[in-house]
Design an enzyme around this catalytic site. Sequence first.
Site, PDB file in Angstrom:
ATOM      1  N   HIS A 280      55.958  61.298  33.248  1.00  0.00           N
ATOM      2  CA  HIS A 280      57.099  61.589  32.374  1.00  0.00           C
ATOM      3  C   HIS A 280      58.432  61.613  33.124  1.00  0.00           C
ATOM      4  O   HIS A 280      59.492  61.594  32.485  1.00  0.00           O
ATOM      5  CB  HIS A 280      56.927  62.943  31.674  1.00  0.00           C
ATOM      6  CG  HIS A 280      55.766  62.998  30.732  1.00  0.00           C
ATOM      7  ND1 HIS A 280      55.618  62.090  29.700  1.00  0.00           N
ATOM      8  CD2 HIS A 280      54.703  63.831  30.656  1.00  0.00           C
ATOM      9  CE1 HIS A 280      54.498  62.389  29.024  1.00  0.00           C
ATOM     10  NE2 HIS A 280      53.922  63.428  29.590  1.00  0.00           N
TER      11      HIS A 280
ATOM     12  N   HIS B  57      49.378  61.446  26.693  1.00  0.00           N
ATOM     13  CA  HIS B  57      50.815  61.383  26.416  1.00  0.00           C
ATOM     14  C   HIS B  57      51.377  60.048  26.912  1.00  0.00           C
ATOM     15  O   HIS B  57      50.938  59.539  27.940  1.00  0.00           O
ATOM     16  CB  HIS B  57      51.527  62.536  27.114  1.00  0.00           C
ATOM     17  CG  HIS B  57      50.979  63.885  26.758  1.00  0.00           C
ATOM     18  ND1 HIS B  57      50.090  64.560  27.559  1.00  0.00           N
ATOM     19  CD2 HIS B  57      51.172  64.651  25.662  1.00  0.00           C
ATOM     20  CE1 HIS B  57      49.763  65.707  26.978  1.00  0.00           C
ATOM     21  NE2 HIS B  57      50.407  65.782  25.820  1.00  0.00           N
TER      22      HIS B  57
ATOM     23  N   ASP C 222      43.481  64.403  29.794  1.00  0.00           N
ATOM     24  CA  ASP C 222      43.766  65.147  28.558  1.00  0.00           C
ATOM     25  C   ASP C 222      43.385  64.357  27.305  1.00  0.00           C
ATOM     26  O   ASP C 222      43.642  64.803  26.191  1.00  0.00           O
ATOM     27  CB  ASP C 222      45.236  65.603  28.502  1.00  0.00           C
ATOM     28  CG  ASP C 222      46.216  64.553  28.966  1.00  0.00           C
ATOM     29  OD1 ASP C 222      45.822  63.379  29.138  1.00  0.00           O
ATOM     30  OD2 ASP C 222      47.406  64.900  29.153  1.00  0.00           O
TER      31      ASP C 222
HETATM   32 ZN   LIG Z   1      49.267  64.133  29.448  1.00  0.00          ZN
END
Ligand SMILES: [Zn+2]
Length: 353
Positions: free
Chosen positions: A131, A170, A255
């Site tokens: 990120h 994500h 995740d």
């Molecule tokens: Zn993640």
Amino acid sequence: MGAVGVKPVALVRDPLCLRHSNGPGHPESPERLEAIDRMLAGFPLRDRLQDLPARDASFEELAGVHTQGHIRRIEATRERPLSVLDPDTSATADSCAAALRAAGGVLAAVEAVLDGGYAGAFAAVRPPGHHAEADRAMGFCLFNNAAVAARFALKARGLRRVLLVDWDVHHGNGSMHSFYDSPEVLYFSVHQFPHYPGTGRVEEIGRGAGAGYTVNVPLPGGQGDEEYLAVFREVLRPVALAYRPELVLVSAGFDIHRDDPLADMRVTAAGFASLTRVLAEVAEACCPGRLVFALEGGYNLPALAAGVAAVLRSLLGEAPQPAVGQAADEATRGVVARVRATLAPYWPLTVGG
Ligand SMILES: [Zn+2]
């Protein structure tokens, strides 16, 4: 799997990576690496993993992705007990040291596989990276470890095509943005959508000379092994084989596991082994042994440890062959069809049929 099972797998860990904390109760905790360490202590193929020392990433290496202002801001966190970098991300006085070592750990893994002799490498480092944007920390990430490693492979080692596969639940906004205009890094992400951080729509395919070199597969929650495998087989594999990477980097987020508390996917340990197998086949076809996994997310400790074990077992050629899968869920099949249609002008992907 021939040579895949014969060579050792390089394993990068470093105690400095335990020293970073986001504060008590935060899911991105040092306990994550301790869970991996405990798994490794009982890993039956431990003698086929070769420990490699990590190193620090240099200022110049980080500057391949990050602005000087960002690097200096992270360095300045050394002087305070706690720095809040974004609503989810903090640094303690030792966090910068951990982040330099995490980024450098992935660099050490890349150096090792480029020098040869390994079936692949796994860098069990934190803080995670995908990120982190050029100019800011974000979403538990300080420096973008995988992006820094991709740039290093291009600049320092002269590679021209790096495949960066991101299976974290994500979307890796920072990684995508780092190479959005460039064909030198093909960024492929499969992720839950809509979900944090909000980027990663099918239509985000890159820009200018980079058009077609970003592939986003946004899936609704609830998808499991069959769906992820379908995405890998029907989108990633044909694109990757046509791209012919000289290095495959993986932002390995655990995740997507069904027990993860931060998302809603349903991948199992067997699924991680299957996905790794597809990546190993791509590497085997295009750049044997040049396959580097960098740890990203994964917040259920037993699931994280089991997922890492499955990846390592698969890299060593010792994962059980997955049972013949059921058909993927209709929602995933629809997204796969949309991605294939969107990318058909760039890659040998047939539409329909
Ligand atoms: Zn993640």
